[in-house]
Design an enzyme around this catalytic site. Structure first.
Site, PDB file in Angstrom:
ATOM      1  N   ARG A   1       0.869  -1.181   0.000  1.00 32.11           N
ATOM      2  CA  ARG A   1       0.000   0.000   0.000  1.00 32.11           C
ATOM      3  C   ARG A   1       0.905   1.229   0.000  1.00 32.11           C
ATOM      4  O   ARG A   1       1.967   1.231   0.642  1.00 32.11           O
ATOM      5  CB  ARG A   1      -0.912   0.025   1.227  1.00 32.11           C
ATOM      6  CG  ARG A   1      -2.064  -0.975   1.171  1.00 32.11           C
ATOM      7  CD  ARG A   1      -3.103  -0.614   0.094  1.00 32.11           C
ATOM      8  NE  ARG A   1      -4.227  -1.534   0.066  1.00 32.11           N
ATOM      9  CZ  ARG A   1      -4.354  -2.586  -0.760  1.00 32.11           C
ATOM     10  NH1 ARG A   1      -3.413  -2.858  -1.642  1.00 32.11           N
ATOM     11  NH2 ARG A   1      -5.446  -3.338  -0.723  1.00 32.11           N
TER      12      ARG A   1
ATOM     13  N   GLU B   1      -3.043   7.761  -3.941  1.00 32.58           N
ATOM     14  CA  GLU B   1      -3.747   7.268  -5.125  1.00 32.58           C
ATOM     15  C   GLU B   1      -5.269   7.381  -4.943  1.00 32.58           C
ATOM     16  O   GLU B   1      -5.742   7.263  -3.806  1.00 32.58           O
ATOM     17  CB  GLU B   1      -3.325   5.823  -5.461  1.00 32.58           C
ATOM     18  CG  GLU B   1      -3.775   4.778  -4.460  1.00 32.58           C
ATOM     19  CD  GLU B   1      -3.301   3.371  -4.846  1.00 32.58           C
ATOM     20  OE1 GLU B   1      -2.094   3.135  -4.955  1.00 32.58           O
ATOM     21  OE2 GLU B   1      -4.199   2.521  -5.026  1.00 32.58           O
TER      22      GLU B   1
ATOM     23  N   HIS C   1      -1.332   0.499  -9.419  1.00 28.37           N
ATOM     24  CA  HIS C   1      -1.937  -0.456  -8.468  1.00 28.37           C
ATOM     25  C   HIS C   1      -2.557  -1.649  -9.219  1.00 28.37           C
ATOM     26  O   HIS C   1      -3.755  -1.922  -9.093  1.00 28.37           O
ATOM     27  CB  HIS C   1      -2.986   0.245  -7.592  1.00 28.37           C
ATOM     28  CG  HIS C   1      -3.384  -0.568  -6.398  1.00 28.37           C
ATOM     29  ND1 HIS C   1      -3.825  -0.010  -5.228  1.00 28.37           N
ATOM     30  CD2 HIS C   1      -3.410  -1.921  -6.175  1.00 28.37           C
ATOM     31  CE1 HIS C   1      -4.127  -0.962  -4.350  1.00 28.37           C
ATOM     32  NE2 HIS C   1      -3.880  -2.138  -4.911  1.00 28.37           N
TER      33      HIS C   1
HETATM   34  N1  LIG Z   1      -0.690  -4.017  -5.385  1.00 28.85           N
HETATM   35  C1  LIG Z   1      -1.604  -4.962  -5.436  1.00 28.85           C
HETATM   36  O1  LIG Z   1      -2.214  -5.183  -6.467  1.00 28.85           O
HETATM   37  C2  LIG Z   1      -1.891  -5.793  -4.221  1.00 28.85           C
HETATM   38  C3  LIG Z   1      -1.533  -5.368  -2.971  1.00 28.85           C
HETATM   39  N2  LIG Z   1      -1.766  -6.153  -1.874  1.00 28.85           N
HETATM   40  C4  LIG Z   1      -1.318  -5.658  -0.563  1.00 28.85           C
HETATM   41  O2  LIG Z   1      -0.341  -6.549  -0.058  1.00 28.85           O
HETATM   42  C5  LIG Z   1      -0.583  -6.731   1.333  1.00 28.85           C
HETATM   43  C6  LIG Z   1      -0.006  -8.046   1.762  1.00 28.85           C
HETATM   44  O3  LIG Z   1      -0.751  -9.100   1.198  1.00 28.85           O
HETATM   45  P1  LIG Z   1      -0.738 -10.560   1.837  1.00 28.85           P
HETATM   46  O4  LIG Z   1       0.620 -11.123   1.834  1.00 28.85           O
HETATM   47  O5  LIG Z   1      -1.765 -11.337   1.124  1.00 28.85           O
HETATM   48  O6  LIG Z   1      -1.204 -10.258   3.315  1.00 28.85           O
HETATM   49  P2  LIG Z   1      -1.076 -11.192   4.576  1.00 28.85           P
HETATM   50  O7  LIG Z   1      -1.950 -10.604   5.607  1.00 28.85           O
HETATM   51  O8  LIG Z   1      -1.261 -12.621   4.191  1.00 28.85           O
HETATM   52  O9  LIG Z   1       0.450 -11.018   5.016  1.00 28.85           O
HETATM   53  C7  LIG Z   1       0.974  -9.833   5.518  1.00 28.85           C
HETATM   54  C8  LIG Z   1       2.137 -10.200   6.427  1.00 28.85           C
HETATM   55  O10 LIG Z   1       2.748  -8.976   6.844  1.00 28.85           O
HETATM   56  C9  LIG Z   1       3.148  -9.158   8.187  1.00 28.85           C
HETATM   57  N3  LIG Z   1       3.357  -7.868   8.822  1.00 28.85           N
HETATM   58  C10 LIG Z   1       2.444  -7.051   9.431  1.00 28.85           C
HETATM   59  N4  LIG Z   1       3.064  -5.948   9.909  1.00 28.85           N
HETATM   60  C11 LIG Z   1       4.379  -6.059   9.577  1.00 28.85           C
HETATM   61  C12 LIG Z   1       5.513  -5.235   9.786  1.00 28.85           C
HETATM   62  N5  LIG Z   1       5.463  -4.075  10.461  1.00 28.85           N
HETATM   63  N6  LIG Z   1       6.711  -5.654   9.296  1.00 28.85           N
HETATM   64  C13 LIG Z   1       6.811  -6.825   8.619  1.00 28.85           C
HETATM   65  N7  LIG Z   1       5.762  -7.668   8.434  1.00 28.85           N
HETATM   66  C14 LIG Z   1       4.558  -7.277   8.892  1.00 28.85           C
HETATM   67  C15 LIG Z   1       2.032  -9.984   8.807  1.00 28.85           C
HETATM   68  O11 LIG Z   1       2.470 -10.646   9.980  1.00 28.85           O
HETATM   69  C16 LIG Z   1       1.716 -10.946   7.681  1.00 28.85           C
HETATM   70  O12 LIG Z   1       2.435 -12.155   7.787  1.00 28.85           O
HETATM   71  C17 LIG Z   1      -2.110  -6.629   1.462  1.00 28.85           C
HETATM   72  O13 LIG Z   1      -2.493  -6.248   2.761  1.00 28.85           O
HETATM   73  C18 LIG Z   1      -2.456  -5.581   0.449  1.00 28.85           C
HETATM   74  O14 LIG Z   1      -2.449  -4.325   1.071  1.00 28.85           O
HETATM   75  C19 LIG Z   1      -2.333  -7.383  -1.990  1.00 28.85           C
HETATM   76  C20 LIG Z   1      -2.718  -7.848  -3.215  1.00 28.85           C
HETATM   77  C21 LIG Z   1      -2.567  -7.078  -4.430  1.00 28.85           C
HETATM   78  O1  LIG Z   2      -6.253  -7.349  -3.209  1.00 25.57           O
HETATM   79  C1  LIG Z   2      -5.759  -6.263  -2.877  1.00 25.57           C
HETATM   80  O2  LIG Z   2      -5.476  -5.983  -1.708  1.00 25.57           O
HETATM   81  C2  LIG Z   2      -5.466  -5.267  -3.912  1.00 25.57           C
HETATM   82  O3  LIG Z   2      -4.671  -4.383  -3.716  1.00 25.57           O
HETATM   83  C3  LIG Z   2      -6.210  -5.368  -5.191  1.00 25.57           C
HETATM   84  O4  LIG Z   2      -5.434  -5.751  -6.265  1.00 25.57           O
HETATM   85  C4  LIG Z   2      -6.835  -4.028  -5.455  1.00 25.57           C
HETATM   86  O5  LIG Z   2      -7.708  -4.090  -6.513  1.00 25.57           O
HETATM   87  P1  LIG Z   2      -8.916  -3.019  -6.600  1.00 25.57           P
HETATM   88  O6  LIG Z   2      -9.695  -3.183  -5.391  1.00 25.57           O
HETATM   89  O7  LIG Z   2      -8.307  -1.676  -6.530  1.00 25.57           O
HETATM   90  O8  LIG Z   2      -9.635  -3.347  -7.833  1.00 25.57           O
END
Ligand SMILES: NC(=O)C1=CN([C@@H]2O[C@H](COP(=O)(O)OP(=O)(O)OC[C@H]3O[C@@H](n4cnc5c(N)ncnc54)[C@H](O)[C@@H]3O)[C@@H](O)[C@H]2O)C=CC1
Ligand SMILES: O=C(O)C(=O)[C@H](O)COP(=O)(O)O
Length: 387
Positions: free
Chosen positions: A207, A236, A253
């Site tokens: 994020r 954003e 994103h």
């Molecule tokens: N750019 C994009 O299209 C996407 C972005 N995302 C973002 O990626 C993030 C992570 O996704 P996931 O791995 O699925 O989430 P998740 O919740 O499975 O894993 C996040 C990990 O980060 C750790 N964490 C929390 N605070 C921390 C810190 N201060 N330092 C280091 N580690 C810490 C947690 O313990 C957890 O293991 C989501 O929350 C979302 O915001 C996710 C999917 C798509």
């Molecule tokens: O799954 C997440 O977390 C993401 O960041 C998604 O890829 C975001 O997709 P939109 O919600 O912006 O379509």
């Protein structure tokens, strides 16, 4: 039942029409008045769901077809007795493919081998652990930082400052959190950004606010040794064009924007709603998903392993295409009378009209019989199916 949903959620009617009336809205424009007779709200990440939106509405279930939940006021939703579901891991594979594409691109531009760089992964959950497994299988050294997992007694993690001191690449996969011992807002502040190793690559697809954008711009003005890839932005859909100009790769994103990831997100929320209602699942993604975008790549009889892996990864996803579209959008926005409004609209347009992208398992690879065992292993490690 009345279900109100973001119009950017694919297969909405296929999954949800059987549950009642379905109304769709652009996610950023949804208002309380649209929810006055809604029982269920389905969103993606662009709708802020809180007391201001839901108070006084009959909504009992909120589902976000995304991994991230920072757009939901989880504490208020719990206190209001509203059931919440998200879609853990749904698009994690797409994010891994985005990171691999960044690695290939930055290696090509700097003349280095990405396989020889130590990759530090900050946040080792659904995305970070898949990335670590893929890199390990490809023989790339990784360092893992996840204080929550470390505090739970799991071995193998290092602190963030140690990671920054030792990693050549830092890839960020934490959720956005604003309070608590491990809050991630501005986790990368000026001091931490300065402590990145000489010649480091920093990739953020978590994020935007996880990195202090103002500090990053200042640091990049002083350090031209760093390569930065940003998929997410502090304000954003408004993007700082001066920051984007300092970044090696700038995308809107879309790291997780594979069709597969979005479809899995819809299915996971459909299943969560059925569970909430105590109903069995009537629909399955495997029966509904469009069979488009599969591809086949024929490789020469015994191609060099690095070349073949790069070709296959580029076939699946090439971050340079998204970077080019984003830069063109930013350039056009700069010349518009209201450049901030043009940027916001352009950012959302790029996401709404995103080209069809399928994940690695949808690309079948034809290998000659002389292909080396090493090549087969690395293609499989990267998630490809071979025949
Ligand atoms: N750019 C994009 O299209 C996407 C972005 N995302 C973002 O990626 C993030 C992570 O996704 P996931 O791995 O699925 O989430 P998740 O919740 O499975 O894993 C996040 C990990 O980060 C750790 N964490 C929390 N605070 C921390 C810190 N201060 N330092 C280091 N580690 C810490 C947690 O313990 C957890 O293991 C989501 O929350 C979302 O915001 C996710 C999917 C798509
Ligand atoms: O799954 C997440 O977390 C993401 O960041 C998604 O890829 C975001 O997709 P939109 O919600 O912006 O379509």
């Amino acid at each position: 039942m009345h279900i109100v949903a973001d119009d950017n959620i694919p297969l909405l009617s296929e999954f949800f029409a059987g549950h009642g009336r379905l109304s769709v809205f652009p996610g950023r424009q949804l208002k309380t008045v649209d929810l006055m007779d809604a029982d269920v709200l389905l969103v993606r990440s662009v709708t802020r769901v809180d007391k201001a939106l839901l108070s006084g509405t009959p909504v009992r279930f909120v589902g976000t077809c995304t991994i991230g939940t920072d757009h939901l006021d989880l504490a208020w939703l719990a206190s209001a007795g509203i059931q919440v579901a998200s879609a853990p891991g749904c698009n994690a594979r797409g994010v891994v493919e985005y990171v691999l594409s960044c690695l290939l691109t930055l290696a090509e531009r700097t003349g280095q081998r990405w396989q020889e760089r130590v990759v530090g992964i900050v946040g080792v959950g659904q995305v970070g652990s898949r990335l670590a497994a893929t890199l390990d299988a490809l023989g790339v050294s990784t360092l893992l930082c996840d204080p929550l997992r470390a505090e739970a007694g799991e071995p193998g993690f290092v602190g963030l400052d140690e990671l920054l001191a030792r990693a050549d690449v830092v890839s960020c996969h934490v959720p956005l959190s604003v309070c608590g011992a491990h809050a991630t807002r501005h986790l990368f502040d000026e001091q931490r950004l300065h402590s990145l190793r000489q010649g480091s690559w920093l990739i953020n697809s978590s994020r935007g606010p996880v990195i202090d954008a103002g500090a990053l711009e200042q640091v990049l003005a002083q350090r031209d040794d760093l390569q930065v890839a940003l998929d997410v932005w502090e304000e954003e859909p408004l993007v700082s064009s001066s920051l984007a100009a300092c970044c090696a790769l700038a995308t809107p994103h879309v790291a997780g924007y594979s069709l597969d990831g979005k479809l899995r997100g819809t299915e996971q929320i459909y299943q969560a709603l059925c569970d909430y209602l105590g109903e069995s699942y009537q629909h399955q993604l495997a029966n509904l998903a469009p069979l488009t975008g599969q591809a086949r790549l024929e490789l020469a009889a015994s191609p060099p392993a690095d070349w073949a892996l790069q070709k296959a990864l580029r076939c699946v996803y090439d971050v340079r295409d998204d970077d080019a579209r984003m830069r063109q959008m930013l350039q056009q926005a700069q010349t518009a009378p209201d450049s901030a409004a043009a940027c916001r609209a352009g950012f959302d347009r790029l996401r709404k009209n995103y080209p069809l992208r399928r994940e690695a398992p949808l690309l079948s690879i034809g290998l000659g019989s002389a292909a080396s065992a090493d090549l087969k292993t690395s293609l499989q490690a990267a998630g490809f199916s071979l025949d």
